[in-house]
Write an enzyme that holds these catalytic residues in place. Structure first.
Site, PDB file in Angstrom:
ATOM      1  N   HIS A 120     -12.260  12.896   2.562  1.00 15.16           N
ATOM      2  CA  HIS A 120     -12.175  11.457   2.771  1.00 15.16           C
ATOM      3  C   HIS A 120     -11.952  11.054   4.223  1.00 15.16           C
ATOM      4  CE1 HIS A 120     -11.562   7.318   1.786  1.00 15.16           C
ATOM      5  NE2 HIS A 120     -10.278   7.321   2.024  1.00 15.16           N
ATOM      6  N   GLU A 144      -7.547   3.898  -6.151  1.00 20.31           N
ATOM      7  CA  GLU A 144      -6.271   4.197  -6.798  1.00 20.31           C
ATOM      8  C   GLU A 144      -5.952   3.176  -7.881  1.00 20.31           C
ATOM      9  OE1 GLU A 144      -5.571   5.313  -3.280  1.00 20.31           O
ATOM     10  OE2 GLU A 144      -4.913   7.275  -3.936  1.00 20.31           O
ATOM     11  N   ARG A 178      -1.883  11.405  -3.530  1.00 23.06           N
ATOM     12  CA  ARG A 178      -3.272  11.867  -3.484  1.00 23.06           C
ATOM     13  C   ARG A 178      -3.388  13.381  -3.471  1.00 23.06           C
ATOM     14  NH1 ARG A 178      -6.198   7.911   1.020  1.00 23.06           N
ATOM     15  NH2 ARG A 178      -5.994   6.027  -0.225  1.00 23.06           N
ATOM     16  N   HIS A 206      -9.551  12.787  -1.288  1.00 26.50           N
ATOM     17  CA  HIS A 206      -9.226  11.725  -2.239  1.00 26.50           C
ATOM     18  C   HIS A 206      -9.473  12.253  -3.646  1.00 26.50           C
ATOM     19  CE1 HIS A 206      -8.974   7.872  -4.187  1.00 26.50           C
ATOM     20  NE2 HIS A 206      -8.554   7.340  -3.057  1.00 26.50           N
ATOM     21  N   LEU A 260     -16.100   6.485  -3.798  1.00 25.51           N
ATOM     22  CA  LEU A 260     -14.673   6.422  -4.076  1.00 25.51           C
ATOM     23  C   LEU A 260     -14.345   5.499  -5.248  1.00 25.51           C
ATOM     24  CD1 LEU A 260     -12.174   7.320  -2.115  1.00 25.51           C
ATOM     25  CD2 LEU A 260     -11.986   4.880  -1.818  1.00 25.51           C
ATOM     26  N   ARG A 309      -2.838  10.634   6.961  1.00 25.86           N
ATOM     27  CA  ARG A 309      -3.008   9.227   7.303  1.00 25.86           C
ATOM     28  C   ARG A 309      -2.541   8.354   6.147  1.00 25.86           C
ATOM     29  NH1 ARG A 309      -7.111   5.179   6.238  1.00 25.86           N
ATOM     30  NH2 ARG A 309      -8.143   6.683   4.897  1.00 25.86           N
ATOM     31  N   PHE A 340       0.864  -1.176   0.000  1.00 18.36           N
ATOM     32  CA  PHE A 340       0.000   0.000   0.000  1.00 18.36           C
ATOM     33  C   PHE A 340       0.902   1.226   0.000  1.00 18.36           C
ATOM     34  CE2 PHE A 340      -4.479   1.024   1.623  1.00 18.36           C
ATOM     35  CZ  PHE A 340      -5.088   0.206   0.690  1.00 18.36           C
ATOM     36  N   GLN A 390      -7.963  14.758   4.896  1.00 22.29           N
ATOM     37  CA  GLN A 390      -7.466  14.109   3.685  1.00 22.29           C
ATOM     38  C   GLN A 390      -8.542  14.138   2.598  1.00 22.29           C
ATOM     39  OE1 GLN A 390      -6.693   9.630   3.330  1.00 22.29           O
ATOM     40  NE2 GLN A 390      -4.673  10.454   3.753  1.00 22.29           N
TER      41      GLN A 390
HETATM   42  C1  LIG Z   1     -14.772   4.914   1.354  1.00 23.96           C
HETATM   43  C2  LIG Z   1     -13.801   4.731   2.489  1.00 23.96           C
HETATM   44  C3  LIG Z   1     -12.786   3.791   2.396  1.00 23.96           C
HETATM   45  C4  LIG Z   1     -11.892   3.598   3.442  1.00 23.96           C
HETATM   46  N1  LIG Z   1     -10.912   2.644   3.329  1.00 23.96           N
HETATM   47  C5  LIG Z   1     -10.076   2.410   4.373  1.00 23.96           C
HETATM   48  C6  LIG Z   1      -9.090   1.366   4.317  1.00 23.96           C
HETATM   49  O1  LIG Z   1      -8.983   0.648   3.336  1.00 23.96           O
HETATM   50  N2  LIG Z   1      -8.277   1.167   5.381  1.00 23.96           N
HETATM   51  C7  LIG Z   1      -8.358   1.932   6.486  1.00 23.96           C
HETATM   52  O2  LIG Z   1      -7.600   1.688   7.420  1.00 23.96           O
HETATM   53  N3  LIG Z   1      -9.298   2.923   6.583  1.00 23.96           N
HETATM   54  C8  LIG Z   1     -10.146   3.178   5.560  1.00 23.96           C
HETATM   55  N4  LIG Z   1     -11.077   4.192   5.664  1.00 23.96           N
HETATM   56  C9  LIG Z   1     -11.220   4.919   6.929  1.00 23.96           C
HETATM   57  C10 LIG Z   1     -11.977   4.098   7.966  1.00 23.96           C
HETATM   58  O3  LIG Z   1     -12.878   3.251   7.322  1.00 23.96           O
HETATM   59  C11 LIG Z   1     -12.768   4.971   8.954  1.00 23.96           C
HETATM   60  O4  LIG Z   1     -11.927   5.927   9.486  1.00 23.96           O
HETATM   61  C12 LIG Z   1     -13.302   4.129  10.095  1.00 23.96           C
HETATM   62  O5  LIG Z   1     -14.049   3.055   9.607  1.00 23.96           O
HETATM   63  C13 LIG Z   1     -14.154   4.921  11.078  1.00 23.96           C
HETATM   64  O6  LIG Z   1     -14.657   4.015  12.063  1.00 23.96           O
HETATM   65  P1  LIG Z   1     -15.342   4.512  13.402  1.00 23.96           P
HETATM   66  O7  LIG Z   1     -15.682   3.295  14.192  1.00 23.96           O
HETATM   67  O8  LIG Z   1     -14.506   5.540  14.042  1.00 23.96           O
HETATM   68  O9  LIG Z   1     -16.676   5.248  12.903  1.00 23.96           O
HETATM   69  P2  LIG Z   1     -17.952   4.735  12.083  1.00 23.96           P
HETATM   70  O10 LIG Z   1     -17.765   3.397  11.501  1.00 23.96           O
HETATM   71  O11 LIG Z   1     -18.339   5.855  11.185  1.00 23.96           O
HETATM   72  O12 LIG Z   1     -19.039   4.578  13.199  1.00 23.96           O
HETATM   73  C14 LIG Z   1     -19.603   5.675  13.872  1.00 23.96           C
HETATM   74  C15 LIG Z   1     -20.694   5.167  14.774  1.00 23.96           C
HETATM   75  O13 LIG Z   1     -21.124   6.216  15.617  1.00 23.96           O
HETATM   76  C16 LIG Z   1     -22.514   6.248  15.676  1.00 23.96           C
HETATM   77  N5  LIG Z   1     -22.912   7.618  15.996  1.00 23.96           N
HETATM   78  C17 LIG Z   1     -22.481   8.769  15.438  1.00 23.96           C
HETATM   79  N6  LIG Z   1     -23.098   9.828  16.023  1.00 23.96           N
HETATM   80  C18 LIG Z   1     -23.903   9.331  16.984  1.00 23.96           C
HETATM   81  C19 LIG Z   1     -24.803   9.926  17.919  1.00 23.96           C
HETATM   82  N7  LIG Z   1     -25.001  11.247  17.997  1.00 23.96           N
HETATM   83  N8  LIG Z   1     -25.479   9.113  18.745  1.00 23.96           N
HETATM   84  C20 LIG Z   1     -25.324   7.760  18.687  1.00 23.96           C
HETATM   85  N9  LIG Z   1     -24.493   7.162  17.818  1.00 23.96           N
HETATM   86  C21 LIG Z   1     -23.799   7.936  16.980  1.00 23.96           C
HETATM   87  C22 LIG Z   1     -22.980   5.716  14.330  1.00 23.96           C
HETATM   88  O14 LIG Z   1     -24.244   5.146  14.461  1.00 23.96           O
HETATM   89  C23 LIG Z   1     -21.916   4.654  14.042  1.00 23.96           C
HETATM   90  O15 LIG Z   1     -22.300   3.432  14.632  1.00 23.96           O
HETATM   91  C24 LIG Z   1     -11.985   4.391   4.614  1.00 23.96           C
HETATM   92  C25 LIG Z   1     -13.006   5.341   4.708  1.00 23.96           C
HETATM   93  C26 LIG Z   1     -13.905   5.524   3.660  1.00 23.96           C
HETATM   94  C27 LIG Z   1     -14.973   6.557   3.796  1.00 23.96           C
END
Ligand SMILES: Cc1cc2nc3c(=O)[nH]c(=O)nc-3n(C[C@H](O)[C@H](O)[C@H](O)COP(=O)(O)OP(=O)(O)OC[C@H]3O[C@@H](n4cnc5c(N)ncnc54)[C@H](O)[C@@H]3O)c2cc1C
Ligand code: SF4
Ligand code: FES
Lengths: 290, 613
Positions: free
Chosen positions: B346, B248, B281, B235, B245, B381, B113, B233
């Site tokens: 992103h 790449e 990027r 994309h 998305l 990141r 990567f 960041q």
């Molecule tokens: C398209 C895309 C591709 C990606 N690819 C990669 C990758 O290949 N590798 C990598 O390492 N990272 C990748 N990332 C980044 C990574 O996926 C995210 O940073 C990560 O999944 C975020 O996880 P999280 O648990 O912090 O939040 P989330 O999975 O967004 O979860 C947030 C949670 O909070 C809850 N919530 C929010 N507000 C409230 C509220 N007020 N009350 C109650 N609940 C609430 C929601 O219901 C949800 O359950 C990617 C991101 C995107 C968008």
């Protein structure tokens, strides 16, 4: 792009609104799918025009919406517009009480399965330009409607949980030694499609058997059972335990291989095939027929 | 009122992992989440999880790569913890049944990567995040951990001592989206925020509609500083109409970018004469926007990414999923037409300030995942480093909240006396609350009876009830969608990949207007049943606060580091800026302050080097 304002027109819904938490219209299931065979070149014809939506409305708390009805919205078309984009536009510009679940906008969260022109589809994955107008958008049939396009998912979740949807192997290697359970590529390939489920409930909503038997596990839960039963990393006794769960009265034997679930699954999971495979496994194990 | 030992807000990768850890440490744990867990945006991640698993690889190399990628704004204790814990925590996912891609011998596969010195990105097809999310939810079901799904957390119940560092968090207030019922959730041991990214502050983003920075905003208003918020960041290849998305991989296989005039601009205008489309990027994103700004964009909005010349066979073989994405989400057939693309928000490197145990400066309040800033990503990141952050720091926050001793943290938190305060920022408008009413402050005014957690919760519940009544009783004014669109547009126009002092100031003015308009916001939907109008009105308030911190950070940081580019100073300035930007709400009158980055690791010091990719 024109931003002409269009108040929703109200119109009676044709179905019986009697029951509390109205069932969404089942009769629509039989309708032909509204897909017309168009290539994307036809988009040009829609450019600058508006799309006519007919959206199901219901709210048990609001007087004018206690009787289910359809509202008309005319949304300016833009290239690439999906059904979800269109209802979001209608909500943000015309009627902020228009209610539906949605989140990812990319077919991974499984929130926005609707009944669009008579077929279960993910709003975010359906191009408006491919649909016949007016585009009729309703909640998933056979599910209790909470409000507008939102259905109660509790029963779906209960069925998913009923198949013990979690990996079971008490005898895994030591994680701190960074040692994995080995799995062959073939075995991973075998379960690959089954692991793609996003819990959207389209399949269950399309299934006649599920409509008639509330306790039927349904295609999504059975697929989940398949995902684990076919995973070689789980021990043999766990597999047998899993087969006992799915061969019970409201399990695999209910399926009459009508393929409706397979047809609507937005993740292209061969659901009927998976159900059949589990039936064969159960037979092999000499488990009883229902 | 509900009561548990540990309350985890959010059920994406970070929240689920935190709940499992707290439960395993013996705490009665509950998840409170506005989406059902499997709907969380973690499910959208495709690429993979970085972990030094193989012989020949080493956590120290992973730490080194991460520090370099961060442009020397990651804190070494956090970066090293990530690299050390990730292998075991990734392996644990395998033991929980995660369907990782496999080698011939049955071991998990890893791939190269960008920015990594060893192929250590562990993946499960092109759906790594989906599997990670589902596997962890399965483990939550297995353990019988209570999930309150479709409960929207409105606020924290935090005591109101004058110094935020003395405050304690006793729980949260949430409403059941389905019924509209507002309830207190008392947390005996701790609250963990795992609410994900704030991508909806921008009008074009790869983030979900649910990524509204709720956790950021409620922690901020309760007295937790937000750290390094300017580091966003972008994309370069997202679809214009949805932000989906396009990986790449298309450029990797030989896809080319051209402008409206059909020019291959990466070369023709000299943005990257050697690497062309394969430049990093941020370079590609800036090139695309320059084309649009100079009138060579298609429809004044995007550029084309073309893969037709690769031939149908090769496309079907290697890039089939891209064809589906373009078809389903943009209505474009990538075999016959070029695909429109533009830069999209992103990932947010900054967030709620925590130490390596997930703890904030407020007693009993933790954060983990994208909403938190430990900080491992610093200025930028690396791909594949967010998912390990979820599992490593989710786990640590869960354990610590449940009372396990993880050793003293080395990272300091909170707005204290010994910090460097920004005193001469040239702000075009006053940031912060408009006409501060005590009721709008983040903490409950409780006249000093802070010892009584239940009373505090009841008062906080009462305050949120009043707020909801106010919003619903009003019959006219302005609706959240209008304010949100204006905010998002200003952020994308002025705090995007190109940042100028003048532009950022314009954004701050618009944000101020949004705040003023928000004083007149009302909820039109009269129903208590599944009122998404109400929920989005709450979210919009949070977005305003979060957007303001992004713009403030971007304004004061006059250098080019990581993803943050400033026209006035297009180079990294290590002499003045090896420090984190922090913003403290300060009762509605935000203060900006700084804390030096920690470059001293367990055994070595990371010397800043030129970042040349
Ligand atoms: C398209 C895309 C591709 C990606 N690819 C990669 C990758 O290949 N590798 C990598 O390492 N990272 C990748 N990332 C980044 C990574 O996926 C995210 O940073 C990560 O999944 C975020 O996880 P999280 O648990 O912090 O939040 P989330 O999975 O967004 O979860 C947030 C949670 O909070 C809850 N919530 C929010 N507000 C409230 C509220 N007020 N009350 C109650 N609940 C609430 C929601 O219901 C949800 O359950 C990617 C991101 C995107 C968008
Ligand atoms: S099997 Fe397919 S249709 Fe059924 S819930 Fe899963 S993704 Fe949806
Ligand atoms: S919005 Fe997530 S599947 Fe459609």
């Amino acid at each position: 792009m024109s931003t002409q304002q269009q108040e929703p027109e109200t119109q009676e819904a044709p179905q019986d609104p009697e029951m509390k938490g109205a069932e969404s219209p089942v009769d629509e299931r039989e309708r032909e799918s509204g897909v017309v065979d168009q290539t994307s070149a036809d988009d040009a014809d829609l450019e600058g025009e508006t799309v006519h939506l007919k959206v199901f409305r219901y709210d048990p708390e609001v007087e004018a919406k206690q009787e289910p009805r359809f509202d008309d919205f005319h949304v300016p078309f833009t290239k690439g517009m999906t059904v979800l984009d269109a209802v979001m536009y209608a909500r943000d510009e015309y009627d902020s009480s228009l209610t539906f679940r949605h989140s990812c906008r990319q077919a991974v969260c499984g929130s926005d399965a609707f009944f669009v022109n008579g077929k279960q589809r993910l709003g975010c994955k359906t191009q408006i330009s491919e649909l016949e107008q007016p585009v009729r958008i309703e909640p998933l049939p056979h599910q209790e409607v909470v409000k507008d396009l939102v259905v109660d998912m509790e029963h779906f979740y209960d069925q998913m949980h009923a198949v013990e949807p979690y990996f079971q192997n008490e005898d895994t290697p030591d994680a701190s030694a960074l040692e994995e359970q080995r799995q062959s590529r073939e075995n991973r390939e075998k379960i690959k499609m089954s692991t793609r489920c996003i819990w959207c409930a389209s399949c269950v909503s399309s299934c006649n058997i599920a409509a008639g038997d509330n306790q039927y596990l349904g295609p999504a839960a059975i697929n989940k059972a398949y995902r684990f039963a076919m995973d070689d990393r789980e021990p043999e006794e766990v597999k047998e335990h899993r087969l006992r769960i799915i061969e019970q009265e409201h399990g695999v034997w209910r399926c009459q291989t009508q393929f409706s679930c397979t047809e609507v699954c937005p993740k292209d999971i061969p659901l009927t095939e998976h159900i059949q495979a589990l039936k064969r496994e159960a037979v092999k194990k000499n488990l009883k027929f229902w | 009122m509900y009561e548990h030992d540990v309350i985890v807000v959010g059920a994406g990768g970070a929240g689920l992992r935190a709940a499992i850890a707290a439960h395993e440490a013996g705490a009665d744990t509950a998840l409170v989440t506005k989406l059902h867990p499997v709907r969380s945006h973690t499910g959208a991640a495709e690429g993979g999880i970085n972990a030094a698993l193989q012989e020949g690889d080493d956590w120290e190399l992973h730490a080194y790569d991460t520090m370099k990628g961060s442009d020397y704004l990651g804190d070494a204790p956090a970066v090293e913890t990530l690299a050390q814990d990730s292998p075991e925590d990734t392996m644990r996912l395998e033991h929980w049944g995660m369907p990782f891609s496999r080698e011939e011998d049955g071991r998990v596969s890893q791939r190269p990567f960008g920015g990594l010195s060893y192929p250590r990105t562990t993946y499960a097809g092109a759906e790594t995040g989906h599997h990670l999310l589902h596997v962890m939810y399965e483990q939550v079901v297995k353990r019988g951990i209570q999930v309150y799904d479709e409960w929207y957390v409105m606020n924290l119940a935090t005591t109101d001592e004058p110094d935020p560092n003395d405050r304690t968090c006793h729980g949260v207030v949430a409403y059941d989206v389905q019924s509209g019922q507002i309830e207190g959730f008392k947390a005996n041991d701790g609250v963990i925020l795992a609410t994900g990214g704030p991508g909806q502050a921008f009008d074009h983003t790869t983030n979900a509609v649910s990524c509204t920075g709720d956790g950021h905003a409620i922690a901020y208003r309760a007295g937790v500083p937000l750290e390094d918020m300017e580091f966003i960041q972008f994309h370069p290849t997202s679809l214009p109409s949805t932000g989906v998305l396009i990986s790449e991989g298309v450029r990797g296989e030989g896809g080319i970018l051209y402008n409206e005039k059909g020019e291959r601009f990466m070369f023709e205008y000299g943005y990257a004469n050697n690497d062309g489309e394969l430049a990093s990027r941020d370079v590609v994103s800036r090139a695309e926007l320059t084309e649009v700004n100079e009138g060579r964009g298609v429809n004044d909005e995007y550029v084309y990414l073309d893969m037709r010349h690769l031939g149908e066979e090769r496309i079907l073989d290697r890039l089939e999923n891209i064809l589906h994405l373009a078809e389903d989400f943009e209505g474009v057939d990538g075999l016959v037409e070029p695909m429109p693309v533009k830069p999209g928000q992103h990932y947010a490197m900054g967030g709620i300030e925590t130490d390596e145990n997930g703890q904030t400066n407020i007693d009993g309040l933790y954060a983990a995942g994208e909403c938190a800033c430990v900080s491992v990503h610093g200025g930028n990141r690396l791909g594949g480093n967010a998912l390990p952050e979820l599992i490593v720091f989710g786990k640590r926050a869960g354990r610590h909240a449940a009372g396990e001793d993880l050793g003293d943290a080395q990272i300091e938190t909170g707005y204290g006396e010994d910090v460097e305060v920004e005193t001469d920022a040239d702000l075009p408008v006053t940031p912060g609350e408009v006409g501060i009413e005590p009721a709008d402050d983040g903490v409950a005014a409780d006249g000093g009876v802070t010892a009584d957690a239940e009373g505090l919760l009841e008062r906080t519940v009462e305050r949120e009830r009043e707020r909801v009544d106010r919003l619903m009783d009003k019959d006219d004014g302005i609706q959240h969608a209008e304010i949100r669109q204006k905010l998002q547009k200003a952020m994308t126009d002025y705090v995007n990949v190109f940042r100028t002092e003048e532009g950022i100031k314009k954004a701050l003015k618009v944000i101020r207007e949004c705040r003023e308009e928000y004083q007149h916001v009302y909820v039109d939907d009269p129903s208590r049943t599944f009122n998404t109008d109400l929920q989005q009105t709450y979210e919009t308030r949070n977005l305003i606060d979060v957007a303001e911190t992004i713009a403030l950070g971007a304004l004061v940081r006059n250098e080019f580091r990581g993803a943050h580019w400033r026209k006035e100073r297009q180079e990294r300035d290590d002499e003045n800026w090896l420090k984190h930007t922090l913003i403290s709400w300060n009762g509605g009158k935000p203060d900006i302050f700084y804390r030096p980055v920690i470059l001293e690791g367990e055994e070595k010091t990371y010397e800043p080097k030129v970042r040349s990719y």
